[in-house]
Motif scaffolding. Structure first.
Motif, PDB file in Angstrom:
ATOM      1  N   THR A 154      -3.138   0.357  -2.158  1.00 44.37           N
ATOM      2  CA  THR A 154      -1.841   0.922  -1.799  1.00 44.37           C
ATOM      3  C   THR A 154      -1.193   0.098  -0.689  1.00 44.37           C
ATOM      4  OG1 THR A 154      -2.749   3.089  -2.307  1.00 44.37           O
ATOM      5  CG2 THR A 154      -0.659   3.037  -1.116  1.00 44.37           C
ATOM      6  N   THR A 155      -2.014  -0.293   0.286  1.00 44.02           N
ATOM      7  CA  THR A 155      -1.549  -1.154   1.365  1.00 44.02           C
ATOM      8  C   THR A 155      -2.581  -2.233   1.618  1.00 44.02           C
ATOM      9  OG1 THR A 155      -2.560   0.200   3.111  1.00 44.02           O
ATOM     10  CG2 THR A 155      -0.282   0.719   2.485  1.00 44.02           C
ATOM     11  N   ILE A 156      -2.118  -3.404   1.965  1.00 45.61           N
ATOM     12  CA  ILE A 156      -3.011  -4.490   2.347  1.00 45.61           C
ATOM     13  C   ILE A 156      -2.365  -5.246   3.499  1.00 45.61           C
ATOM     14  CG2 ILE A 156      -2.044  -6.023   0.563  1.00 45.61           C
ATOM     15  CD1 ILE A 156      -4.880  -7.288   0.438  1.00 45.61           C
ATOM     16  N   GLU A 157      -3.145  -5.465   4.538  1.00 45.12           N
ATOM     17  CA  GLU A 157      -2.646  -6.162   5.718  1.00 45.12           C
ATOM     18  C   GLU A 157      -3.526  -7.363   6.005  1.00 45.12           C
ATOM     19  OE1 GLU A 157      -1.897  -5.542  10.534  1.00 45.12           O
ATOM     20  OE2 GLU A 157      -2.811  -3.952   9.327  1.00 45.12           O
ATOM     21  N   LEU A 158      -2.941  -8.533   6.021  1.00 50.31           N
ATOM     22  CA  LEU A 158      -3.629  -9.754   6.418  1.00 50.31           C
ATOM     23  C   LEU A 158      -2.960 -10.280   7.681  1.00 50.31           C
ATOM     24  CD1 LEU A 158      -4.089 -11.645   3.019  1.00 50.31           C
ATOM     25  CD2 LEU A 158      -5.624 -10.025   4.128  1.00 50.31           C
TER      26      LEU A 158
END
Length: 441
Positions: free
Chosen positions: A282-286
């Motif tokens: 749903t969300t991905i943060e790099l």
């Protein structure tokens, strides 16, 4: 020396008894479960001679003595109603031209990372900022650089130890080699009090921080995909999986970790994982371009945050769980109830952890793919029930830094085939068992 006043006057550090100002604060470990233990004395050591004096005083008076680095031990081994040897005053950090770092036994990880960063160096070690470097090292040391550079103890090249008779020894591969072998993975407080450590540091890398969430995942498919993929991913990538169950809510799933690769390469690897699960996060943060010491400050392990009294059990796995085992585990995690937070954390192994032979150091667990941790409120029977379900497919091996008082055969679980040699080292260096506790060698 058995006179308390004489003992106190001999110290470079400070001596605390129950009527001393500051006693209430210094006696408490980080682990909430042992916050009410009241030691007769706490010795805040500021020199090796303080450690020697404390051991001699404990011997003369018959008091039990335990060393404390960070105070995080899940089994309470750094707490006692006798004498606590607080090593936090021994926290110097220096590094030589050959990049060998000498670190005081009382240094915490936040100090270690910051101190080594000044030299452009670091160590593969854990996430908890207040975890003690010594306890972490002598029990192994798993962390976000481990798949690339091995355990923390794999970087250890020397140590200074005060033995039960008060003698001070320096050990490495050439001096007291059996003791040095045992310090690399047997667990804390087994043979003596470590006062300093020497490490072969590694260059501090730039990293990409990873965090992804699924709002309504197919849990079995997601966990199965992680078990098959994460241990075999490039060694530069470490991603762990945490499942959290709160009453009346769907299980929340978080993938977290880091890579030593750039953002583009990291994203490609995560896309490969998403294809295996057929469910995009749903969300991905790099967050790319983070020096390792800064990355570490963005993570805190759930059981490292002193918010609640929890119970914790774990086991290594050398192969993926069978579908039926996994289904039962996840059903038990999310079962209807009115209270109690429950967590399963899958910590990836493989890579450099497994490049070392099982008998090369005391840490015997060199063929494992992942570690599974079960965490809940101390009174929740789910911890034992969940552990028993997963244990059907586990390797029977347990991380020495996660001591488990409920184990039936702790010697085999913690030390496997290395136990006979460890028992011989114990007999040689501590024949009268001055350093003793439940499940000690």
């Amino acid at each position: 020396m058995s006179d308390l006043t004489e003992f106190g006057n001999s110290l470079d550090g400070e001596l605390f008894s129950p009527d001393s100002p500051g006693y209430a604060a210094i006696r408490r470990p980080v682990n909430l479960a042992y916050r009410e233990v009241r030691p007769r004395l706490v010795v805040l050591c500021r020199s090796v001679s303080d450690v020697v004096a404390a051991i001699k005083y404990a011997t003369a008076t018959g008091e039990r003595l335990v060393p404390r680095g960070g105070g995080h031990c899940f089994a309470g081994r750094s707490s006692t109603d006798g004498i606590v040897l607080d090593l936090s005053g021994l926290d110097d950090i220096s590094i030589a031209d050959d990049q060998i770092a000498t670190i005081g036994a009382g240094a915490r990880l936040n100090q270690v990372y910051a101190g080594l960063h000044a030299y452009g160096r670091t160590l593969p070690a854990g996430c908890g900022p207040t975890v003690g470097i010594t306890g972490l090292t002598v029990g192994g040391g798993i962390g976000l650089l481990g798949r690339k550079h091995g355990l923390t103890c794999d970087r250890l090249v020397g140590a200074q130890v005060v033995l039960a008779d008060g003698s001070v020894v320096d050990c490495d591969d050439d001096h007291e080699p059996d003791l040095f072998w045992g310090l690399r993975g047997a667990g804390g407080g087994q043979f003596g009090v470590v006062t300093s450590l020497q490490f072969d540091t590694v260059p501090e890398p730039m990293t990409t921080r990873i965090e992804a969430h699924w709002s309504d995942p197919a849990l079995e498919e997601l966990v199965s995909a992680w078990q098959a993929w994460a241990p075999d991913a490039p060694d530069e990538l470490t991603v762990n999986l945490t499942l959290v169950s709160e009453p009346g809510a769907p299980v929340q799933t978080t993938l977290f970790g880091a890579s030593n690769l750039d953002e583009g390469s990291t994203r490609e690897l995560l896309q490969e994982f998403s294809k295996r699960t057929r469910v995009a996060p749903t969300t991905i943060e790099l967050r790319a371009g983070l020096p390792f010491h800064h990355l570490k400050s963005t993570f805190a392990e759930p059981h490292d945050v002193p918010e609640r009294v929890v119970r914790f059990r774990s086991e290594f796995f050398s192969q993926s769980m069978a579908p039926g085992t996994l289904a039962s585990l996840l059903t038990k995690l999310g079962e209807p109830r009115t209270n109690g937070r429950r967590e399963l954390t899958f910590t990836v192994m493989g890579g450099a952890y497994n490049w070392v032979a099982e008998d090369a150091t005391a840490f015997a667990h060199r063929s494992e793919r992942f570690l599974l941790e079960h965490i809940a409120e101390a009174a929740d029977p789910w911890v034992d029930e969940s552990w028993a379900i997963a244990h059907a497919d586990g390797s029977g091996r347990v991380y020495p830094n996660f001591p488990d008082p409920a184990l039936d055969d702790c010697a085999a679980a913690y030390h496997a085939g290395n136990y006979p040699r460890l028992a011989a080292i114990k007999q040689a260096y501590d024949p009268y068992r001055f350093f003793d506790f439940p499940q000690a060698i």
